[in-house]
Design a protein around this motif. Structure first.
Motif, PDB file in Angstrom:
ATOM      1  N   HIS A  67       0.853  -1.198   0.000  1.00  0.00           N
ATOM      2  CA  HIS A  67       0.000   0.000   0.000  1.00  0.00           C
ATOM      3  C   HIS A  67       0.883   1.240   0.000  1.00  0.00           C
ATOM      4  O   HIS A  67       1.587   1.526   0.972  1.00  0.00           O
ATOM      5  CB  HIS A  67      -0.908   0.019   1.234  1.00  0.00           C
ATOM      6  N   HIS A  69       1.511   5.371  -2.153  1.00  0.00           N
ATOM      7  CA  HIS A  69       1.085   6.406  -3.110  1.00  0.00           C
ATOM      8  C   HIS A  69       2.358   7.020  -3.661  1.00  0.00           C
ATOM      9  O   HIS A  69       3.359   7.109  -2.950  1.00  0.00           O
ATOM     10  CB  HIS A  69       0.243   7.477  -2.420  1.00  0.00           C
ATOM     11  N   HIS A 250      -9.403   2.069   0.654  1.00  0.00           N
ATOM     12  CA  HIS A 250      -9.055   2.593   1.980  1.00  0.00           C
ATOM     13  C   HIS A 250     -10.265   2.408   2.891  1.00  0.00           C
ATOM     14  O   HIS A 250     -11.353   2.864   2.556  1.00  0.00           O
ATOM     15  CB  HIS A 250      -8.738   4.092   1.915  1.00  0.00           C
ATOM     16  N   HIS A 282      -5.425   0.121   5.722  1.00  0.00           N
ATOM     17  CA  HIS A 282      -5.610   0.754   7.035  1.00  0.00           C
ATOM     18  C   HIS A 282      -6.388  -0.092   8.038  1.00  0.00           C
ATOM     19  O   HIS A 282      -5.793  -0.716   8.891  1.00  0.00           O
ATOM     20  CB  HIS A 282      -6.223   2.152   6.901  1.00  0.00           C
ATOM     21  N   ASP A 333       2.382   3.527   2.738  1.00  0.00           N
ATOM     22  CA  ASP A 333       1.386   4.561   2.455  1.00  0.00           C
ATOM     23  C   ASP A 333       2.042   5.768   1.778  1.00  0.00           C
ATOM     24  O   ASP A 333       3.064   5.632   1.117  1.00  0.00           O
ATOM     25  CB  ASP A 333       0.648   4.961   3.738  1.00  0.00           C
ATOM     26  N   ASN A 334       1.468   6.943   1.923  1.00  0.00           N
ATOM     27  CA  ASN A 334       1.996   8.114   1.230  1.00  0.00           C
ATOM     28  C   ASN A 334       3.449   8.381   1.631  1.00  0.00           C
ATOM     29  O   ASN A 334       3.783   8.371   2.813  1.00  0.00           O
ATOM     30  CB  ASN A 334       1.162   9.347   1.572  1.00  0.00           C
TER      31      ASN A 334
END
Ligand SMILES: [Zn+2]
Length: 471
Positions: A67, A69, A250, A282, A333-334
């Motif tokens: 996961h 971005h 998400h 998440h 994640d990001n």
């Protein structure tokens, strides 16, 4: 004929028995692993075109990031950090990424891939949550970079087919008032009618389903519960079945978003979205009963520990998930929330964080933590049979980590060392699908030098931030 023989490594196979060969070797032919075992045996049995003496380094499965971005990597460090999820999302990420042109997305993707490769990542799942489906220019610009990078990517094609409800819209407007100078995109910017977005995603999946390299795929990715209709969730799952891939969304990242009479997990079960093809990002704000539903439906979770800490969304019930037998992979994640895309820099903090939170030193042992960035992450993305471990017949995705550093010495147990001592920059060589994509820290993927790319990324990032106007 064996193409590559790696010798004299501490081979952490991540096979079912979690075998470690202290003086081990791995033989690679084409894109596959053909033998794993003691160096003495393999050097006697295999004549290789190219022999790489690992010299006591750790030989591990290429890391899998389930996961993440990509494009927002250019916004790194450019905004005040006292922002919760919605403040960050609506005042920083959306305005910032929407201001990017295809060349800037490509540059972000290049920077991302360099960091990922240097961190030992050979597979990552991008969740593209800000997609304007007018054309594929931004998407194609990134997918072209990923293809050239030499590693594997999954492109999670963001789907939004309904606007948020009026109460939520009002909340967002109150949040956006903090940054009045920012050019905020309208709230319905990403909304596309259900049939249209399903058609777009299906076309993209068709186009990239059988790429020549075999290293790319596209998943349908409904963004969040509140902007997805029941039908879109169902059709996303059906698309995943039709193309033999997964789908991801998400879910329950923060309480403010999802307060309903039924939980988001119950809702997704009811509309037919849970199952072996669903990977939920998440799952922070979920109950024990929700965890039982995840286990019963064989639904996997991508845990994003550092992003949850950074945005102060809380501790996902990972201990309960693991006890219940839910497959959990660790995502970054990001890249502006964990502040890196490097799994080895997050994994030790994740394991220790859950112990501290529960005041239980037995939680998330090093082996389980390492599983969450290798074999369990591969299982979470539906690739257990081909990725995530060093076993005969699997894809030759391997990272070699130099253990000859003061902070990694002594190293009686290399799994413990990698989880609790390594930072990630110690990765020296990376092989993906049998091809060397980094050798002794030298990237083989891109024409420009790393220095040139970093300079271009810094300059483009300052320009982008100035244009966007947040701080
Ligand atoms: Zn995410």
């Amino acid at each position: 004929m064996t193409d590559i023989l790696l010798t004299n490594g501490r081979v952490i196979t991540q096979d079912a028995d979690r075998t470690v060969y202290e003086n081990g070797a791995v033989a690679i032919e084409g894109d596959r692993i053909t033998a794993v075992g003691p160096t003495e045996e393999l050097t006697a049995d295999y004549d290789a075109e190219q022999r790489i003496d690992v010299n006591g380094g750790a030989v591990v499965p290429g890391l899998v990031n389930p996961h993440t971005h990509v494009s927002d990597i250019l916004l790194r460090g450019s905004f005040s950090e006292d922002r919760g999820l919605l403040d960050w999302l609506y005042n920083v990420k959306r305005p910032g990424t929407l201001a990017m042109d295809p060349d800037e997305h490509a540059l972000a993707a290049t920077l991302y891939c360099i960091e990922a490769i240097q961190s030992g990542v050979t597979t990552f799942v991008e969740n593209d949550t800000e997609v304007i489906w007018d054309d594929w220019a931004d998407i194609e610009a990134k997918l072209d970079v990923y293809d050239r990078s030499g590693i594997r990517n999954v492109y999670g094609a963001g789907m939004v087919d309904r606007g948020a409800d009026p109460t939520f819209q009002e909340l967002v407007r109150d949040i956006q008032a903090r940054d009045a100078d920012v050019d905020h995109p309208p709230l319905d910017t990403f909304v596309v009618e259900t049939d249209a977005v399903v058609d777009e995603v299906a076309s993209l999946m068709e186009a990239y389903h059988e790429t020549a390299s075999g290293r790319q795929s596209v998943w349908p990715a409904p963004v969040v519960v509140e902007t997805t209709t029941n039908r879109c969730f169902r059709e996303a799952y059906e698309l995943a079945e039709a193309y033999d891939v997964m789908t991801t969304a998400h879910v329950a990242e923060a309480e403010a978003q999802e307060q309903r009479a039924i939980s988001s997990i119950e809702y997704l079960r009811n509309v037919g979205y849970l199952g072996e093809r669903a990977l939920l990002g998440h799952c922070v704000q979920i109950s024990e009963s929700d965890v039982r539903i995840l286990a019963a439906t064989d639904t996997a979770v991508a845990h994003n520990f550092m992003a949850n800490m950074r945005l102060a969304t809380g501790f996902a019930p990972v201990a309960t998930m693991l006890d219940a037998g839910v497959t959990v992979g660790l995502g970054t994640d990001n890249s502006i929330l964990s502040d890196t895309v490097n799994p080895l820099s997050d994994v030790g903090a994740m394991a220790s964080g859950h112990r501290g939170y529960h005041r239980d030193p037995g939680l998330v042992p090093a082996q389980k933590a390492f599983d969450m960035i290798t074999i369990d992450a591969a299982a979470a993305i539906g690739r257990r049979d081909s990725l995530g471990s060093i076993e005969v017949g699997k894809q030759a995705d391997i990272a070699i980590v130099d253990l000859d550093h003061p902070h990694l010495t002594p190293s009686p147990d290399p799994v413990f060392t990698l989880v609790h001592n390594a930072q990630g920059f110690e990765v020296e060589t990376v092989v993906c699908a049998g091809a060397i994509v980094m050798r002794d820290r030298e990237l083989q993927s891109f024409d420009d030098s790393v220095d040139e790319i970093l300079t271009a990324a810094s300059e483009t990032a300052s320009d982008l931030v100035a244009r966007t106007g947040f701080d």
